[in-house]
Design a protein around this motif. Structure first.
Motif, mmCIF file in Angstrom:
data_model
loop_
_atom_site.group_PDB
_atom_site.id
_atom_site.type_symbol
_atom_site.label_atom_id
_atom_site.label_comp_id
_atom_site.label_asym_id
_atom_site.label_seq_id
_atom_site.Cartn_x
_atom_site.Cartn_y
_atom_site.Cartn_z
ATOM 1 N N LEU A 246 -87.359 -39.194 11.854
ATOM 2 C CA LEU A 246 -87.553 -39.542 10.447
ATOM 3 C C LEU A 246 -89.036 -39.618 10.090
ATOM 4 O O LEU A 246 -89.452 -39.106 9.048
ATOM 5 N N GLN A 247 -89.841 -40.232 10.944
ATOM 6 C CA GLN A 247 -91.274 -40.306 10.642
ATOM 7 C C GLN A 247 -91.883 -38.915 10.523
ATOM 8 O O GLN A 247 -92.650 -38.626 9.592
ATOM 9 N N SER A 248 -91.536 -38.025 11.449
ATOM 10 C CA SER A 248 -92.060 -36.668 11.378
ATOM 11 C C SER A 248 -91.581 -35.971 10.113
ATOM 12 O O SER A 248 -92.345 -35.245 9.460
ATOM 13 N N ALA A 249 -90.325 -36.190 9.750
ATOM 14 C CA ALA A 249 -89.754 -35.548 8.568
ATOM 15 C C ALA A 249 -90.450 -36.020 7.293
ATOM 16 O O ALA A 249 -90.782 -35.216 6.411
ATOM 17 N N VAL A 250 -90.690 -37.320 7.185
ATOM 18 C CA VAL A 250 -91.338 -37.847 5.981
ATOM 19 C C VAL A 250 -92.804 -37.442 5.956
ATOM 20 O O VAL A 250 -93.342 -37.105 4.890
ATOM 21 N N HIS A 251 -93.462 -37.448 7.096
ATOM 22 C CA HIS A 251 -94.857 -37.005 7.123
ATOM 23 C C HIS A 251 -94.960 -35.536 6.720
ATOM 24 O O HIS A 251 -95.916 -35.141 6.039
ATOM 25 N N ARG A 252 -93.985 -34.722 7.106
ATOM 26 C CA ARG A 252 -93.998 -33.312 6.675
ATOM 27 C C ARG A 252 -93.823 -33.228 5.161
ATOM 28 O O ARG A 252 -94.522 -32.458 4.491
ATOM 29 N N LEU A 253 -92.890 -34.012 4.628
ATOM 30 C CA LEU A 253 -92.689 -34.023 3.179
ATOM 31 C C LEU A 253 -93.969 -34.438 2.460
ATOM 32 O O LEU A 253 -94.374 -33.824 1.461
ATOM 33 N N MET A 254 -94.624 -35.485 2.960
ATOM 34 C CA MET A 254 -95.858 -35.959 2.352
ATOM 35 C C MET A 254 -96.951 -34.895 2.437
ATOM 36 O O MET A 254 -97.702 -34.682 1.486
ATOM 37 N N HIS A 255 -97.038 -34.236 3.594
ATOM 38 C CA HIS A 255 -98.038 -33.190 3.774
ATOM 39 C C HIS A 255 -97.813 -32.047 2.788
ATOM 40 O O HIS A 255 -98.757 -31.573 2.133
ATOM 41 N N LEU A 256 -96.567 -31.605 2.639
ATOM 42 C CA LEU A 256 -96.266 -30.499 1.737
ATOM 43 C C LEU A 256 -96.502 -30.886 0.280
ATOM 44 O O LEU A 256 -97.033 -30.096 -0.513
ATOM 45 N N GLU A 257 -96.101 -32.110 -0.080
ATOM 46 C CA GLU A 257 -96.298 -32.572 -1.454
ATOM 47 C C GLU A 257 -97.789 -32.704 -1.765
ATOM 48 O O GLU A 257 -98.252 -32.301 -2.842
ATOM 49 N N LEU A 258 -98.537 -33.258 -0.822
ATOM 50 C CA LEU A 258 -99.973 -33.413 -1.019
ATOM 51 C C LEU A 258 -100.652 -32.055 -1.135
ATOM 52 O O LEU A 258 -101.492 -31.838 -2.023
ATOM 53 N N ALA A 259 -100.286 -31.130 -0.259
ATOM 54 C CA ALA A 259 -100.889 -29.795 -0.308
ATOM 55 C C ALA A 259 -100.607 -29.116 -1.638
ATOM 56 O O ALA A 259 -101.490 -28.490 -2.229
ATOM 57 N N ALA A 260 -99.373 -29.255 -2.126
ATOM 58 C CA ALA A 260 -99.021 -28.642 -3.406
ATOM 59 C C ALA A 260 -99.818 -29.249 -4.551
ATOM 60 O O ALA A 260 -100.282 -28.536 -5.456
ATOM 61 N N CYS A 261 -99.995 -30.567 -4.537
ATOM 62 C CA CYS A 261 -100.755 -31.226 -5.596
ATOM 63 C C CYS A 261 -102.231 -30.848 -5.547
ATOM 64 O O CYS A 261 -102.865 -30.636 -6.589
ATOM 65 N N LEU A 262 -102.787 -30.751 -4.358
ATOM 66 C CA LEU A 262 -104.205 -30.388 -4.234
ATOM 67 C C LEU A 262 -104.465 -28.954 -4.704
ATOM 68 O O LEU A 262 -105.542 -28.659 -5.216
ATOM 69 N N GLU A 263 -103.471 -28.081 -4.570
ATOM 70 C CA GLU A 263 -103.636 -26.685 -4.956
ATOM 71 C C GLU A 263 -103.052 -26.391 -6.333
ATOM 72 O O GLU A 263 -102.999 -25.229 -6.758
ATOM 73 N N HIS A 264 -102.628 -27.431 -7.033
ATOM 74 C CA HIS A 264 -102.019 -27.253 -8.349
ATOM 75 C C HIS A 264 -103.011 -26.608 -9.312
ATOM 76 O O HIS A 264 -104.216 -26.860 -9.267
ATOM 77 N N GLU A 265 -102.481 -25.755 -10.178
ATOM 78 C CA GLU A 265 -103.334 -25.136 -11.197
ATOM 79 C C GLU A 265 -103.731 -26.151 -12.274
ATOM 80 O O GLU A 265 -102.907 -26.986 -12.645
ATOM 81 N N PRO A 266 -104.931 -26.117 -12.781
ATOM 82 C CA PRO A 266 -106.027 -25.244 -12.358
ATOM 83 C C PRO A 266 -106.622 -25.728 -11.037
ATOM 84 O O PRO A 266 -106.826 -26.929 -10.842
ATOM 85 N N ARG A 267 -106.874 -24.823 -10.133
ATOM 86 C CA ARG A 267 -107.404 -25.196 -8.827
ATOM 87 C C ARG A 267 -108.827 -25.728 -8.963
ATOM 88 O O ARG A 267 -109.573 -25.320 -9.847
ATOM 89 N N THR A 268 -109.150 -26.640 -8.065
ATOM 90 C CA THR A 268 -110.470 -27.251 -8.098
ATOM 91 C C THR A 268 -110.880 -27.650 -6.696
ATOM 92 O O THR A 268 -110.028 -27.909 -5.839
ATOM 93 N N ARG A 269 -112.183 -27.708 -6.464
ATOM 94 C CA ARG A 269 -112.738 -28.251 -5.218
ATOM 95 C C ARG A 269 -113.574 -29.480 -5.517
ATOM 96 O O ARG A 269 -114.254 -30.003 -4.627
#
Length: 205
Positions: free
Chosen positions: A63-86
């Motif tokens: 479960l911990q690995s599963a939730v950490h994967r979900l968090m990682h994917l959600e975070l990655a999607a939000c960081l790359e959300h349009e308009p992209r920024t650095r």
């Protein structure tokens, strides 16, 4: 038939693990932790029951690995959300909103995850958690931190505290208020990230 190459075997292994992790978050979200068995997870993932125990020592670690994967994917999607920024402040705002959003949108799953971290087994530094940590550490570097590792750990603690406060049975705190406190701490403009309203909540809300 020639034997599969190591690369093919590794890809099959990766896909099997990903199916197990996805099935875990789906089932725990639907049924709760106690009502979800490893056999249920294997069945939902379309894999043999023995593979679950082969890849993971127990349901809590899975479960911990599963939730950490979900968090990682959600975070990655939000960081790359349009308009992209650095730009660092914008990225940190998105990171905060991503994690608080999971607490708001997936309360059963995140409450179960936090409860598991507070057990004797504690915090498990699995590969999925390390991917999540790398994203948060990189975000702190973009923000301008002189010590991204130390500042990432503080951010992680603050986010965990905010998630617990949102999910606390009987005395939850509004996610908007916690967001405002975190944004104030890091000098982030309210309109950055994914604001829940047109203006910050009034003090004391």
């Amino acid at each position: 038939m020639s034997p599969r190459s190591p690369a093919v075997n590794e890809e099959l292994r990766r896909r099997s693990i990903e199916r197990l992790l996805l099935a875990t978050v789906e089932l725990v979200d639907e049924r709760g932790y106690e009502a979800t068995t490893l056999a249920d997870i294997a069945d939902r993932a379309g894999t043999a029951r023995g593979l679950v125990s082969y890849y993971f020592p127990g349901k809590r670690q899975l479960l911990q690995s599963a939730v950490h994967r979900l968090m990682h994917l959600e975070l990655a999607a939000c960081l790359e959300h349009e308009p992209r920024t650095r730009e660092g402040h914008a990225l940190l705002a998105r990171a905060i909103d991503a994690i608080l959003g999971l607490a708001r949108d997936r309360p059963r799953l995140m409450r179960t995850h936090m409860a598991g971290i507070l057990t004797a087994e504690g915090f498990i530094q699995c590969p999925e958690q390390q991917r999540l940590a790398a994203l948060l550490r990189d975000t702190m570097a973009h923000y301008g931190s002189a010590d991204p590792e130390a500042d990432y750990r503080l951010l992680r603690a603050l986010l965990m505290g905010a998630v617990v406060a949102i999910l606390l049975p009987g005395a939850p705190m509004p996610a908007e208020r916690l967001r405002a406190e975190l944004f104030q701490r890091y000098a982030l403009a309210w309109e950055l990230g994914f604001p829940p309203g047109e203006r910050p909540p009034a003090p004391g809300i």
